[in-house]
Structure formats: structure tokens, C-alpha cells
Design a protein around this motif. Structure first.
Motif, short mmCIF file in Angstrom:
data_model
loop_
_atom_site.label_atom_id
_atom_site.label_comp_id
_atom_site.label_asym_id
_atom_site.label_seq_id
_atom_site.Cartn_x
_atom_site.Cartn_y
_atom_site.Cartn_z
N VAL A 12 0.85 -1.19 0.00
CA VAL A 12 0.00 0.00 0.00
C VAL A 12 0.89 1.24 0.00
O VAL A 12 1.86 1.33 0.76
CB VAL A 12 -0.91 -0.01 1.25
CG1 VAL A 12 -1.67 1.29 1.38
CG2 VAL A 12 -1.84 -1.20 1.21
N THR A 13 0.55 2.21 -0.85
CA THR A 13 1.31 3.45 -0.89
C THR A 13 0.49 4.66 -0.47
O THR A 13 1.06 5.67 -0.07
CB THR A 13 1.87 3.72 -2.30
OG1 THR A 13 0.78 3.79 -3.23
CG2 THR A 13 2.85 2.64 -2.72
N ASP A 14 -0.84 4.57 -0.59
CA ASP A 14 -1.67 5.73 -0.30
C ASP A 14 -3.10 5.28 0.01
O ASP A 14 -3.56 4.25 -0.49
CB ASP A 14 -1.68 6.67 -1.51
CG ASP A 14 -2.24 8.04 -1.19
OD1 ASP A 14 -2.20 8.45 -0.01
OD2 ASP A 14 -2.71 8.73 -2.12
N TRP A 53 -4.13 6.41 9.49
CA TRP A 53 -3.96 5.03 9.05
C TRP A 53 -2.48 4.69 9.00
O TRP A 53 -1.63 5.57 8.91
CB TRP A 53 -4.62 4.78 7.70
CG TRP A 53 -4.06 5.61 6.58
CD1 TRP A 53 -4.46 6.87 6.22
CD2 TRP A 53 -3.01 5.26 5.68
NE1 TRP A 53 -3.73 7.31 5.15
CE2 TRP A 53 -2.83 6.34 4.80
CE3 TRP A 53 -2.20 4.13 5.53
CZ2 TRP A 53 -1.87 6.33 3.78
CZ3 TRP A 53 -1.25 4.13 4.52
CH2 TRP A 53 -1.10 5.21 3.66
N ARG A 54 -2.21 3.40 9.06
CA ARG A 54 -0.84 2.89 9.00
C ARG A 54 -0.79 1.69 8.07
O ARG A 54 -1.73 0.90 8.03
CB ARG A 54 -0.37 2.45 10.38
CG ARG A 54 -0.32 3.58 11.37
CD ARG A 54 0.21 3.10 12.71
NE ARG A 54 0.16 4.23 13.63
CZ ARG A 54 -0.48 4.23 14.77
NH1 ARG A 54 -1.12 3.17 15.18
NH2 ARG A 54 -0.48 5.30 15.53
N VAL A 55 0.31 1.55 7.37
CA VAL A 55 0.53 0.34 6.58
C VAL A 55 0.79 -0.79 7.56
O VAL A 55 1.52 -0.62 8.54
CB VAL A 55 1.71 0.52 5.61
CG1 VAL A 55 2.02 -0.79 4.90
CG2 VAL A 55 1.41 1.63 4.60
N ALA A 56 0.18 -1.93 7.33
CA ALA A 56 0.31 -3.09 8.22
C ALA A 56 0.49 -4.35 7.38
O ALA A 56 0.48 -4.30 6.15
CB ALA A 56 -0.94 -3.20 9.09
N GLY A 57 0.63 -5.46 8.05
CA GLY A 57 0.69 -6.75 7.37
C GLY A 57 1.81 -6.86 6.35
O GLY A 57 1.59 -7.36 5.25
N GLY A 58 2.97 -6.37 6.70
CA GLY A 58 4.11 -6.46 5.78
C GLY A 58 3.95 -5.59 4.55
O GLY A 58 4.56 -5.83 3.52
N GLY A 61 -1.46 -4.44 4.01
CA GLY A 61 -2.67 -4.16 4.77
C GLY A 61 -2.67 -2.74 5.28
O GLY A 61 -1.65 -2.03 5.21
N ILE A 62 -3.81 -2.33 5.79
CA ILE A 62 -3.99 -0.99 6.33
C ILE A 62 -4.67 -1.13 7.68
O ILE A 62 -5.63 -1.90 7.82
CB ILE A 62 -4.89 -0.12 5.42
CG1 ILE A 62 -4.42 -0.22 3.97
CG2 ILE A 62 -4.90 1.33 5.91
CD1 ILE A 62 -5.51 0.09 2.98
N HIS A 63 -4.18 -0.37 8.66
CA HIS A 63 -4.77 -0.39 10.00
C HIS A 63 -5.14 1.03 10.39
O HIS A 63 -4.35 1.96 10.23
CB HIS A 63 -3.77 -0.96 11.01
CG HIS A 63 -4.26 -0.88 12.42
ND1 HIS A 63 -5.33 -1.63 12.87
CD2 HIS A 63 -3.84 -0.14 13.47
CE1 HIS A 63 -5.54 -1.35 14.15
NE2 HIS A 63 -4.65 -0.45 14.53
N TRP A 64 -6.38 1.19 10.88
CA TRP A 64 -6.85 2.46 11.44
C TRP A 64 -7.00 2.26 12.94
O TRP A 64 -7.97 1.65 13.39
CB TRP A 64 -8.20 2.85 10.83
CG TRP A 64 -8.13 3.33 9.42
CD1 TRP A 64 -8.02 4.62 9.01
CD2 TRP A 64 -8.19 2.55 8.23
NE1 TRP A 64 -7.99 4.68 7.64
CE2 TRP A 64 -8.10 3.42 7.14
CE3 TRP A 64 -8.30 1.17 7.99
CZ2 TRP A 64 -8.12 2.98 5.82
CZ3 TRP A 64 -8.32 0.73 6.67
CH2 TRP A 64 -8.23 1.63 5.61
#
Length: 102
Positions: A12-14, A53-58, A61-64
Motif C-alpha cells: 500500500v502506498t496511499d 492510518w498505517r501500513v500493516a501486514g508487511g 494491509g492498512i490499519h486504522w
């Protein structure tokens, strides 16, 4: 015969929102846009909560953290909305918030 292969390992980039959509940019240049209504926690979140939000799961993924929502590129690429049980819980919670406010 045509076989479509979905690559889920795209970092994910954005992440962007409109009134009705969630768009996720991927490193390979694709953008996945889905109805925001598919994800009730994000639909009912404030703009500030959505921006946090943050990039997650290597990277896939995205986490809020403010809404405790997690989405992965695999589900987004497959067009998978949130499970109906999550929608029911969020709608129930939103109803309780409204009742307390009035």
C-alpha cells in the motif's frame, strides 16, 4: 479460457477517501476504489480518524487505530466487503451513540 490472477502482495502506498469511496494506491500503480459503505467503521468515522492510518501486514494491509479497522489488499482486490456481523455491531453501536446524544 482466460484466468485472472489477483496478486495480493502489493504494498500500500496511499489511502484516500471521498464522501462515498475508499481508494487505496498500490506500489505497482493500480488504485483500488471500493464503496465506503462496505466498511461501516470507516463510513461512520470522522475525517481525522480516517486520516490516521498505517501500513500493516508487511505492507499489504492498512490499519486504522482509532476505529480498530484492518483491511488487506487481497480482500480489496477481490471486492470483499466487511462481514455482515461487523456491520450489525457498528450499526448497533452508532444507534446507541445517537440515543445518548439526544
Amino acid at each position: 479460457m482466460c484466468i485472472v490472477t489477483l496478486t495480493a502482495d502489493q504494498p500500500v502506498t496511499d489511502v484516500k477517501f471521498t464522501k462515498d469511496t475508499l481508494s487505496v494506491g498500490l506500489r505497482d500503480g493500480r488504485t483500488i476504489t471500493v464503496p465506503l459503505a462496505w466498511y461501516p467503521r470507516l463510513l461512520h468515522a470522522t475525517a481525522a480518524q480516517r486520516k490516521n492510518w498505517r501500513v500493516a501486514g508487511g505492507g499489504c494491509g492498512i490499519h486504522w487505530p482509532d476505529t480498530d479497522e484492518d483491511l488487506g489488499t487481497e480482500g480489496l482486490l477481490q471486492g470483499a466487503p466487511a462481514p455482515s456481523s461487523a456491520q450489525t455491531k457498528v450499526q448497533s453501536y452508532a444507534g446507541r451513540r445517537t440515543k445518548r446524544s439526544t
